[in-house]
Design a protein around this motif. Structure first.
Motif, PDB file in Angstrom:
ATOM      1  N   TRP A 195      71.732  87.383  26.506  1.00 39.14           N
ATOM      2  CA  TRP A 195      73.140  87.508  26.876  1.00 39.14           C
ATOM      3  C   TRP A 195      73.232  88.244  28.196  1.00 39.14           C
ATOM      4  CZ3 TRP A 195      76.441  84.660  24.559  1.00 39.14           C
ATOM      5  CH2 TRP A 195      76.322  84.365  23.200  1.00 39.14           C
ATOM      6  N   THR A 217      76.160  90.021  30.448  1.00 37.88           N
ATOM      7  CA  THR A 217      77.548  90.440  30.622  1.00 37.88           C
ATOM      8  C   THR A 217      77.739  90.708  32.111  1.00 37.88           C
ATOM      9  OG1 THR A 217      77.551  91.463  28.436  1.00 37.88           O
ATOM     10  CG2 THR A 217      79.316  92.099  29.937  1.00 37.88           C
ATOM     11  N   LEU A 229      76.295  93.358  34.520  1.00 38.15           N
ATOM     12  CA  LEU A 229      76.463  94.710  33.973  1.00 38.15           C
ATOM     13  C   LEU A 229      75.494  95.024  32.841  1.00 38.15           C
ATOM     14  CD1 LEU A 229      80.362  94.923  33.822  1.00 38.15           C
ATOM     15  CD2 LEU A 229      78.851  95.812  35.611  1.00 38.15           C
ATOM     16  N   ASP A 230      75.013  93.980  32.153  1.00 39.05           N
ATOM     17  CA  ASP A 230      74.123  94.254  31.022  1.00 39.05           C
ATOM     18  C   ASP A 230      73.334  93.003  30.660  1.00 39.05           C
ATOM     19  OD1 ASP A 230      72.935  95.851  29.102  1.00 39.05           O
ATOM     20  OD2 ASP A 230      74.600  95.802  27.688  1.00 39.05           O
ATOM     21  N   ILE A 231      72.165  93.235  30.074  1.00 43.93           N
ATOM     22  CA  ILE A 231      71.289  92.211  29.502  1.00 43.93           C
ATOM     23  C   ILE A 231      71.037  92.619  28.061  1.00 43.93           C
ATOM     24  CG2 ILE A 231      69.009  91.129  29.577  1.00 43.93           C
ATOM     25  CD1 ILE A 231      68.762  92.289  32.470  1.00 43.93           C
ATOM     26  N   LYS A 232      71.197  91.670  27.138  1.00 40.87           N
ATOM     27  CA  LYS A 232      70.843  91.944  25.744  1.00 40.87           C
ATOM     28  C   LYS A 232      70.051  90.756  25.206  1.00 40.87           C
ATOM     29  CE  LYS A 232      75.160  94.325  24.689  1.00 40.87           C
ATOM     30  NZ  LYS A 232      74.796  95.747  24.587  1.00 40.87           N
ATOM     31  N   PRO A 233      69.051  91.008  24.368  1.00 41.45           N
ATOM     32  CA  PRO A 233      68.360  89.890  23.741  1.00 41.45           C
ATOM     33  C   PRO A 233      69.282  89.187  22.736  1.00 41.45           C
ATOM     34  CG  PRO A 233      67.583  91.973  22.825  1.00 41.45           C
ATOM     35  CD  PRO A 233      68.503  92.315  23.956  1.00 41.45           C
ATOM     36  N   PHE A 242      66.585  96.819  28.080  1.00 38.97           N
ATOM     37  CA  PHE A 242      67.217  95.500  28.147  1.00 38.97           C
ATOM     38  C   PHE A 242      66.589  94.504  27.172  1.00 38.97           C
ATOM     39  CE2 PHE A 242      68.065  96.964  32.665  1.00 38.97           C
ATOM     40  CZ  PHE A 242      69.361  97.378  32.367  1.00 38.97           C
ATOM     41  N   SER A 289      66.407  95.474  24.086  1.00 39.87           N
ATOM     42  CA  SER A 289      66.944  96.069  22.862  1.00 39.87           C
ATOM     43  C   SER A 289      68.466  95.960  22.859  1.00 39.87           C
ATOM     44  CB  SER A 289      66.560  97.543  22.787  1.00 39.87           C
ATOM     45  OG  SER A 289      67.493  98.329  23.522  1.00 39.87           O
ATOM     46  N   ARG A 347      72.283 102.837  26.763  1.00 36.55           N
ATOM     47  CA  ARG A 347      71.947 101.844  27.775  1.00 36.55           C
ATOM     48  C   ARG A 347      72.872 102.013  28.961  1.00 36.55           C
ATOM     49  NH1 ARG A 347      71.189  97.615  24.818  1.00 36.55           N
ATOM     50  NH2 ARG A 347      71.083  96.197  26.582  1.00 36.55           N
ATOM     51  N   ASN A 368      75.694 101.467  31.434  1.00 39.09           N
ATOM     52  CA  ASN A 368      77.060 100.964  31.255  1.00 39.09           C
ATOM     53  C   ASN A 368      77.554 101.013  29.796  1.00 39.09           C
ATOM     54  OD1 ASN A 368      77.632 100.382  33.996  1.00 39.09           O
ATOM     55  ND2 ASN A 368      76.370  98.540  33.845  1.00 39.09           N
ATOM     56  N   LEU A 404      77.575  99.171  27.338  1.00 41.86           N
ATOM     57  CA  LEU A 404      78.329  98.016  26.841  1.00 41.86           C
ATOM     58  C   LEU A 404      77.762  97.527  25.520  1.00 41.86           C
ATOM     59  CD1 LEU A 404      78.934  95.932  30.078  1.00 41.86           C
ATOM     60  CD2 LEU A 404      80.674  97.025  28.641  1.00 41.86           C
TER      61      LEU A 404
END
Lengths: 251, 251
Positions: A65, A67, A143-147, B100, B102, B107, B109, B111
């Protein structure tokens, strides 16, 4: 707990990275991720987040993901700039729905969310994530990276209102001039595939979905793709690529 | 396009709504959405976003994405507060992975992203969305709502590294005292179900997963649930609810 937040409660968020992609402009970008897998994109982390440790273990996940901020959409400068209704292209551009019932780029906080495939991670100079299926304009701040967690987030049974399935695609053809231009490029094959995928999504404004004389231009990588809508007798509309022009020096 | 963003490029985001939920504290909240369906939660939109028009058409979608702020996690006050590695509970709290890779709350920001079920929308006073499966602490500021698109976002085939499936659950039992307390409450049945679902996820810190004498407390709605880990001879650990105490006057 029942204190209502005010604008003074704003959160200050900093980009962790920037997208480099095949889409120099907004126009033509598929309206959801995964629809144009031929599009090349990278997420380049920026200091201080460009630390290879920050992505340790990430290659074990196939999807991410992102954002991000729709930074080319008008900045919401107070409530006056906020509109509760939008016209999604999926409804022909006529019917209005609530902005929170849409994925419109014109929304409070301008936040975007895209599920993309992770192809590779290059940590030789900072951190660069190679992505497939991204629907993001070049320069997008992330703004963010998530698995992605399929056991929590894959819900094939979900009902999806006015967008219950992927949008229909149009047939696309290329003129001999366009084919000749592509044949001269080292990336001709992948650019051709990208053109076919992007135009199949019909990037024209929703209120112009018939055949018409107008020639549209969509920028992909360093070219301008000029196309037109054609209609066979009683058949469906097809999009015809008239020519592919170098966009060099035009930016 | 290759200009790198700096802290001066920060985006100022304002909450569009606030969560009201059964989780007054962080401790005990399931680590992903959908794991405790008995948890009640609402998203209450705040002015100027509390306009019923903004959610027009949303009831046609069964699932929503909420983008929110982990507001109880330490605020990142510059790069010094940023850590590229975290210890996910799924790895026993010992192994470190990149932040990133996890879904850690600590983390950049801060988010968060949760897929929740939309149960109902009440527009009689402002806008209140009834949710199921939310894993959000009471008071969480929400930045965006987006409808879930299964054709774009349900990817059951995705690989998910060190979290390939839902976490295993523990057996949970209640003492007669706890059962008696629940029997006296009008919401006893749903509270009992919530307790069972929350404890089955084993909210204890990752490094304490054997049986032990310690009694833990988890706050749900207006009660303190006191529980202990028990181990049968050669059997698996179970969690035993010792008592359920009113938390009134303790907040």
């Amino acid at each position: 707990m029942n204190d209502r937040p005010t604008p003074a409660d704003a959160f200050h968020l900093t980009p962790i990275g920037i997208i480099e992609s095949d889409f120099p402009d907004k126009f033509g970008i598929p309206r959801q991720p995964g629809l144009a897998t031929a599009a090349r994109a990278s997420l380049v982390l920026v200091p201080p987040f460009d630390d290879p440790l920050a992505v340790r273990g990430l290659t074990a996940f196939s999807h991410l993901w992102l954002t991000f901020v729709f930074h080319l959409s008008p900045e919401p400068a107070g409530p006056a700039r906020w509109s509760p209704l939008v016209r999604p292209p999926r409804l022909g551009g006529n019917a209005k729905v609530g902005v929170f019932a849409s994925r419109s780029t014109h929304r409070p906080n301008r936040l975007g969310l895209s599920l993309v495939e992770l192809v590779e991670i290059d940590t030789s100079h900072g951190v660069r994530l190679g992505l497939r299926g991204a629907d993001l304009v070049d320069g997008t701040p992330v703004l963010d990276i998530k698995p992605y967690l399929p056991w929590a987030e894959a819900r094939p049974e979900a009902r999806a209102g006015f967008a219950p399935e992927a949008p229909p695609t149009l047939a696309v053809s290329l003129s001999p001039e366009a084919e000749a231009m592509l044949a001269r490029r080292p990336d001709g094959d992948s650019l051709r595939e990208l053109i076919l995928q992007v135009l199949a999504q019909d990037p024209r404004p929703a209120y112009r979905h018939g055949a018409e004389a107008r020639i549209y231009g969509v920028r992909l990588r360093d070219v301008d793709v000029r196309f037109q809508a054609l209609q066979e007798q009683t058949g469906p509309t097809t999009l015809r690529v008239v020519e592919v022009l170098s966009a060099e020096g035009r930016t």
